[in-house]
Design an enzyme around this catalytic site. Structure first.
Site, PDB file in Angstrom:
ATOM      1  CG  ASP A 149      -2.131   0.930   0.986  1.00  9.33           C
ATOM      2  OD1 ASP A 149      -2.072   1.769   0.069  1.00  9.33           O
ATOM      3  OD2 ASP A 149      -3.122   0.816   1.724  1.00  9.33           O
TER       4      ASP A 149
HETATM    5  C1  BGC Z   1      -4.831   3.417   0.090  1.00  4.70           C
HETATM    6  C2  BGC Z   1      -4.896   2.486  -1.099  1.00  4.70           C
HETATM    7  C3  BGC Z   1      -4.784   3.277  -2.368  1.00  4.70           C
HETATM    8  C4  BGC Z   1      -3.475   4.056  -2.340  1.00  4.70           C
HETATM    9  C5  BGC Z   1      -3.228   4.909  -3.566  1.00  4.70           C
HETATM   10  C6  BGC Z   1      -3.579   4.280   0.035  1.00  4.70           C
HETATM   11  O1  BGC Z   1      -3.579   5.236   1.034  1.00  4.70           O
HETATM   12  O2  BGC Z   1      -4.869   2.688   1.287  1.00  4.70           O
HETATM   13  O3  BGC Z   1      -6.052   1.718  -1.072  1.00  4.70           O
HETATM   14  O4  BGC Z   1      -4.866   2.455  -3.474  1.00  4.70           O
HETATM   15  O5  BGC Z   1      -3.458   4.914  -1.213  1.00  4.70           O
HETATM   16  O6  BGC Z   1      -4.101   5.980  -3.615  1.00  4.70           O
END
Ligand code: BGC
Length: 796
Positions: free
Chosen positions: A714
């Site tokens: 993530d």
């Molecule tokens: C989220 C993800 C997301 C990523 C990119 C993160 O903070 O938890 O689910 O895909 O950011 O935006």
């Protein structure tokens, strides 16, 4: 969608990728995910019924949850009032103009908030009793619309206006139900909140429709259901209890035979307090999953049936159905563990209007040794639209593995000796008596604090796959001859290896469409010179999150309530066309974490409290997204069950619960959907951050499940040293686990860092450090993924 809108859409987007069909499918899905909870016959409405509509959300509808999972620039938004007027419905003009006037006043307007500062609800218009009375004389029915919204980095809190209704909303219900004979309540919730008030208004609410957040077509879809143009067929994907305090994570299950046996004591070493409703900060960081496998209906039906307000799978229709058994057979495989239960049922529309019916196959598991839920969902399917009198046969096939329980003592999925009964919802189908235990699948003890991880890692270190045959200089050669990939990887310099195992460093990469979530792959000059393209990622589960128009489809939570796999797959195949248009290679979705706690801000992205429903819906989304060659990226593996402290907390989960609940959804999604990319979660599981979790991503994911795709983090990760190998930290620690790519680059959770941070290559190949072969293994995973995408999809 009207033709007018369709034209606007095409003009606004500069192409036909956002087209009529996407809107139509979104509308169909948004209507099909509406769950009708109460109906005394008031619904469906007639087009000449005059509706007095109360509640600001009739205009200020919540279309999606907040954060990366809902932040889509839709070309248009249809609120409920527009939906009703598009349908030719009649609205009481005086009430509507009062709401229009009030919501447009500057002090009452909804605002665009900073990240994480979003509002779960906005103040309601104080309701004038006289207005209500006057309108009742001129309308046949009242409609009260109540909205709630939460999101990423924004859980619900146990406050009025958040998880609970606020006084103005209760006042609105009081005033309206006191005067109107018929009141329809429409719930525009991103995910479930407190519903205890429903009991208070029993007999006063004529119809209760849970409409969730249906995306850009929301208003049209809800109007379709209100007027019966679509017969509701949604079924709850979660149990709705009477009170928040009733949820299992608040209650250690106590069964009639004594105290629920908690086999997971090892996991809870860090536990400080046993008072979940009076939590300390320490508790917030150490969340004990003491309910084990008893999540959702598995808990309520066994331990607290009297606490259920609406059961898992509940949902009314405007017609009636009969489900009849057609056949039931157990085909024992050549090996017992391969046995499959085959069932057919016939569904007859015995009512007076057309409708669809979702059927759930539940199994009541036998055996006495392991405590079991009353029943578990083992399969489900949905009929087509059946005319009155029409019938359809549905076939189901349940492999034993689906109904096996995880026995921690032998680390295996087992069918315990005893009677296993199968039902299609309430209809008995048949039973199988197993005369002895069957080990369906033997597993490796993993992801638990007592595993000797150090030795496991050392014993399984990869050997260098570099083979003779000479250096391969260009990636183009590999595309034409994949067997050259190992040689190509062997020819990459350490710096190139470092760059290929992390993203470019920031979101909105210069290589992709404006607003993308970042790039990996060919992100340095030297990699690009070798012919490696940049891979562009974009959020998310409800549609593309770009600085461009994209379709906003219904949230996952709603889609789960459709119980409609084919529709979900079809809908996501429309998103695939938009990905192609905007040259997006990886969609960061679907989200499929289990609904464990209703406060979790991302429940709107996730599907259900049940792993099978979650896993199969996610698999459908994956197949749709990948239908034109691009890739899906199911997330967040695993146990992102709250957003608060999401990059700090430790989910203390027992092995049985991990295996039967929190891993099961991913396992099913991977088997049935074959995603090419997966995303790790921010949180820790049993003491280890997911992005460093060797057992999760190597032992279980790749070795046990045979996954051969890519794993990315993530966005950013927490800095840490490996406890087993104290000289290794951050990127080396991560790559050792086969979490192949750090996205979007940089190191710690809040660092937007470009370039190498040096932690991957520190002491490479020296005692106690990462080996070059391990880095090459991840580079191989990345390039193999790119190779596949290169063939099937466009890459920059
Ligand atoms: C989220 C993800 C997301 C990523 C990119 C993160 O903070 O938890 O689910 O895909 O950011 O935006």
């Amino acid at each position: 969608m009207t033709n007018d809108l369709s034209q606007k859409l095409t003009a606004a987007s500069g192409g036909s990728h956002l087209n009529f069909e996407t809107g139509e499918l979104s509308r169909e899905a948004a209507a099909e995910g509406c769950v009708l909870l109460i109906n005394d016959g008031t619904l469906p409405l007639k087009k000449d019924d005059v509706i007095s509509a109360f509640g600001r959300c009739q205009l200020d509808w919540f279309y999606a949850g907040y954060g990366s999972g809902g932040d889509v620039n839709a070309p248009y938004y249809v609120n409920l009032i527009d939906g009703i007027s598009n349908a030719g419905g009649r609205i009481n003009a005086e009430v509507l103009s009062a709401y229009r006037e009030w919501t447009l006043r500057p002090e009452n307007k909804t605002e665009k908030c900073e990240w994480g500062q979003w509002k779960e609800s906005y103040p309601e218009m104080p309701l004038d009793k006289e207005l209500v009375r006057r309108s009742s004389a001129e309308s046949s029915v009242a409609m009260v619309v109540i909205g709630r919204c939460c999101g990423e980095d924004k859980d619900f809190s146990l406050k009025n206006g958040s998880y609970y209704l606020n006084n103005e909303e209760l006042d609105m219900l009081d005033k309206v139900t006191a005067v109107f004979d018929k009141t329809i309540v429409v719930l525009n919730f991103s995910s479930l909140i407190d519903m205890s008030w429903v009991e208070k208004y029993k007999g006063k609410i004529s119809a209760l429709l849970l409409a969730f957040c249906g995306g850009m077509e929301s208003g049209n879809a809800v109007a379709d259901v209100l007027y019966g143009d679509v017969n509701p067929s949604g079924r709850l994907s979660d149990t709705i209890p009477r009170n928040f305090e009733d949820y299992p994570f608040n209650n250690k299950p106590v069964c009639a035979a004594g105290v629920f046996e908690d086999n997971n004591k090892d996991c809870y070493k860090a536990e400080k307090s046993n008072l979940p409703l009076n939590r300390t900060y320490e508790d917030d960081l150490n969340i004990k999953y003491h309910e084990g496998i008893f999540v959702g209906y598995r808990y309520f039906e066994k331990f607290a049936a009297d606490k259920i307000l609406f059961s898992f799978g509940f949902g009314l229709s405007y017609t009636k159905f009969k489900t009849e058994k057609v056949s039931f057979a157990y085909n024992a495989g050549t090996e017992e563990k391969d046995g499959v239960v085959k069932m057919s049922v016939s569904v007859i529309n015995s009512g007076s209007c057309a409708g669809k019916k979702a059927v759930g196959i539940f199994c009541r598991q036998g055996g006495k040794r392991l405590l079991k839920p009353e029943r578990v969902l083992a399969a489900f399917s949905k009929t087509k639209l059946l005319a009155p009198g029409e019938r359809e046969m549905l076939d189901f096939s349940v492999p034993l593995e689906m109904i096996a329980s995880f026995d921690e003592k032998i680390c295996s999925f087992v069918i315990e000796k005893g009677k296993y009964v199968f039902e299609a919802d309430e209809t008995y189908l048949g039973e199988i008596e197993f005369s002895q235990d069957i080990v369906v699948k033997k597993c490796i003890h993993a992801c638990m604090p007592d595993v000797d991880l150090k030795n496991r890692i050392l014993e399984n270190l990869p050997k260098d796959e570099a083979i003779s045959g000479g250096e391969v200089k260009s990636f183009g050669e590999v595309i034409n001859n994949p067997s050259l990939l190992h040689n190509f990887v062997a020819g990459l310099s350490d710096n190139e290896l470092e760059a290929i195992t992390r993203g470019q460093g920031m979101m909105d990469s210069c290589y992709g469409e404006s607003g993308n979530a970042g790039a990996f792959g060919g992100i340095t000059d030297s990699l690009r010179k070798k012919g490696i393209p940049a891979v562009i990622t974009s959020d998310g589960p409800s549609g593309l999150r770009l600085n461009r128009y994209a379709s906003l489809i219904p949230e996952g939570n709603l889609l789960a309530c459709t119980w409609n796999i084919l529709l979900t797959e079809k809908l996501y195949s429309r998103i695939a066309t938009e990905m192609k248009h905007y040259k997006i290679d990886v969609l960061l979705g679907p989200g499929l974490n289990i609904h464990r706690n209703p406060l979790c801000g991302r429940n709107f992205e996730y599907y259900s409290e049940d792993p099978l429903l979650s896993g199969l819906m996610a698999a459908a989304a994956v197949r749709g997204i990948q239908s034109l060659g691009a890739s899906a990226c199911p997330k967040h593996m695993i146990c992102n069950n709250l957003e608060k402290n999401r990059n700090l907390y430790n989910a203390n989960v027992g092995e049985r619960a991990l295996r039967e609940i929190y891993l099961k959804n991913f396992e099913i999604c991977i088997r049935e959907g074959k995603p090419k990319v997966l995303m790790s979660s921010y949180n820790k599981v049993n003491g280890l951050y997911s992005h460093y979790n060797y057992d999760l991503f190597t032992t279980i994911l790749r070795k046990e499940w045979g996954y051969d795709g890519l794993v990315i983090t993530d966005w950013w990760m927490k800095s840490a040293y490996s406890p087993e190998f104290p000289l290794m930290r951050d990127n080396a620690y991560r790559v050792r686990a086969q979490v192949d790519v750090l996205m979007p680059g940089g190191t710690s959770y809040d660092t937007d860092f470009e370039g190498s941070d040096g932690t991957l290559l520190e002491g490479i190949d020296e005692e106690g450090h990462i080996t070059r072969a391990e880095i090459r293994r991840s580079a191989y995973n990345v390039l193999k993924f790119i190779m596949g995408s290169f063939k099937e999809n466009r890459l920059t």
